[in-house]
Design a protein around this motif. Structure first.
Motif, short mmCIF file in Angstrom:
data_model
loop_
_atom_site.label_atom_id
_atom_site.label_comp_id
_atom_site.label_asym_id
_atom_site.label_seq_id
_atom_site.Cartn_x
_atom_site.Cartn_y
_atom_site.Cartn_z
N ILE A 1 -9.11 4.54 3.61
CA ILE A 1 -8.71 5.37 2.66
C ILE A 1 -8.37 4.36 1.74
O ILE A 1 -7.92 3.52 1.41
CB ILE A 1 -7.12 5.71 3.04
N ARG A 2 -8.72 4.72 0.34
CA ARG A 2 -8.57 4.23 -0.99
C ARG A 2 -8.22 5.21 -2.15
O ARG A 2 -8.66 6.46 -2.17
CB ARG A 2 -9.93 3.43 -1.34
N ASP A 3 -7.80 4.64 -3.32
CA ASP A 3 -7.39 5.35 -4.20
C ASP A 3 -8.70 5.43 -5.38
O ASP A 3 -9.30 4.39 -5.63
CB ASP A 3 -6.30 4.74 -5.12
N PHE A 4 -9.15 6.71 -5.44
CA PHE A 4 -10.58 6.72 -6.43
C PHE A 4 -10.16 7.49 -7.81
O PHE A 4 -9.75 8.72 -7.63
CB PHE A 4 -11.26 7.28 -5.67
N VAL A 5 -9.63 6.86 -8.62
CA VAL A 5 -9.34 7.40 -10.01
C VAL A 5 -8.02 8.29 -9.88
O VAL A 5 -8.23 9.71 -10.01
CB VAL A 5 -10.39 8.01 -10.91
N SER B 1 0.81 -1.27 0.03
CA SER B 1 0.05 0.04 -0.05
C SER B 1 0.78 1.15 0.03
O SER B 1 2.01 1.25 0.73
CB SER B 1 -1.00 0.20 1.14
N LYS B 2 0.20 2.20 -0.60
CA LYS B 2 1.16 3.42 -0.76
C LYS B 2 0.90 4.47 0.14
O LYS B 2 -0.22 4.51 0.86
CB LYS B 2 0.83 4.08 -2.36
N PHE B 3 1.89 5.10 0.47
CA PHE B 3 1.79 6.35 1.48
C PHE B 3 0.90 7.43 0.93
O PHE B 3 0.95 7.79 -0.34
CB PHE B 3 3.07 7.03 1.58
N VAL B 4 -0.01 7.92 1.71
CA VAL B 4 -1.16 8.78 1.43
C VAL B 4 -1.23 10.28 1.89
O VAL B 4 -0.82 11.23 1.27
CB VAL B 4 -2.48 8.33 1.60
N THR C 1 -13.34 6.94 2.11
CA THR C 1 -14.71 6.35 1.60
C THR C 1 -15.47 5.71 2.87
O THR C 1 -15.02 4.79 3.64
CB THR C 1 -14.43 5.13 0.54
N ARG C 2 -16.78 6.08 3.06
CA ARG C 2 -17.68 5.75 3.94
C ARG C 2 -18.84 4.72 3.44
O ARG C 2 -19.13 5.25 2.30
CB ARG C 2 -18.14 6.89 4.64
N ILE C 3 -19.23 3.85 3.74
CA ILE C 3 -20.48 2.88 3.25
C ILE C 3 -21.67 3.16 3.95
O ILE C 3 -21.77 3.22 5.33
CB ILE C 3 -20.23 1.63 3.10
N GLU D 1 -2.92 3.68 1.98
CA GLU D 1 -4.16 3.11 1.51
C GLU D 1 -4.34 1.90 2.31
O GLU D 1 -3.57 1.20 2.64
CB GLU D 1 -3.57 2.52 0.10
N GLY D 2 -5.69 1.75 2.34
CA GLY D 2 -6.27 0.58 3.37
C GLY D 2 -6.41 0.93 4.71
O GLY D 2 -6.82 0.20 5.48
N ASP D 3 -5.84 2.16 5.26
CA ASP D 3 -6.10 2.48 6.58
C ASP D 3 -7.47 2.77 6.87
O ASP D 3 -8.16 3.29 6.26
CB ASP D 3 -5.16 3.54 6.92
N ILE D 4 -7.86 2.27 8.22
CA ILE D 4 -9.30 2.55 8.57
C ILE D 4 -9.18 3.73 9.54
O ILE D 4 -8.52 3.68 10.39
CB ILE D 4 -9.86 1.28 9.21
#
Length: 127
Positions: free
Chosen positions: A79-83, A51-54, A89-91, A64-67
């Motif tokens: 945390i996610r990469d969106f385009v 996963s990449k540093f954000v 992102t929250r669901i 990426e992938g941290d909650i």
């Protein structure tokens, strides 16, 4: 605080390693550092955990992938990469709701999707 560009879990013992990412064939590596002679130790990591540093927030590196937990309303996001643009992102009721990473100050990191599957389960409930 030293910032690393990537992290991944070592295949050997499932521990996190931080550094530069390299792929060779089907193998994935993290290079923690290069010595003064230009030599580097490549450590094999699981592809699925790379996963990449954000962003650096609250004196820690977020990847990426941290909650994350929203500090005031107490809901979870990931945390996610969106385009090519990082978002939190929250669901909510089955729908994805994206928040600009610039609002990260309203969050605290509480885990990641690999080490905390129970948090991912809670996040996916979207209640």
């Amino acid at each position: 605080m030293k910032e690393y560009r990537y992290r991944g879990k070592r295949i050997l013992d499932d521990k996190w390693i931080y550094g530069t990412y390299m792929k060779q064939g089907n193998n994935h590596f993290i290079i923690p550092k290069v010595n003064k002679n230009g030599y580097a130790k490549c450590i094999a990591v699981s592809k699925d955990t790379v996963s990449k540093f954000v962003i650096s927030m609250n004196n820690e590196a977020w990847f990426e992938g941290d909650i994350l937990e929203q500090k005031y309303e107490k809901w979870l996001g990931i945390i996610r990469d969106f385009v090519d643009e990082y978002v939190i992102t929250r669901i909510e009721k089955g729908n994805l709701i994206n928040f600009d990473i610039d609002s990260a100050g309203a969050f605290r990191r509480i885990g990641n999707r690999w080490d905390n599957p129970e948090l991912v389960e809670e996040l996916e409930k979207g209640e």
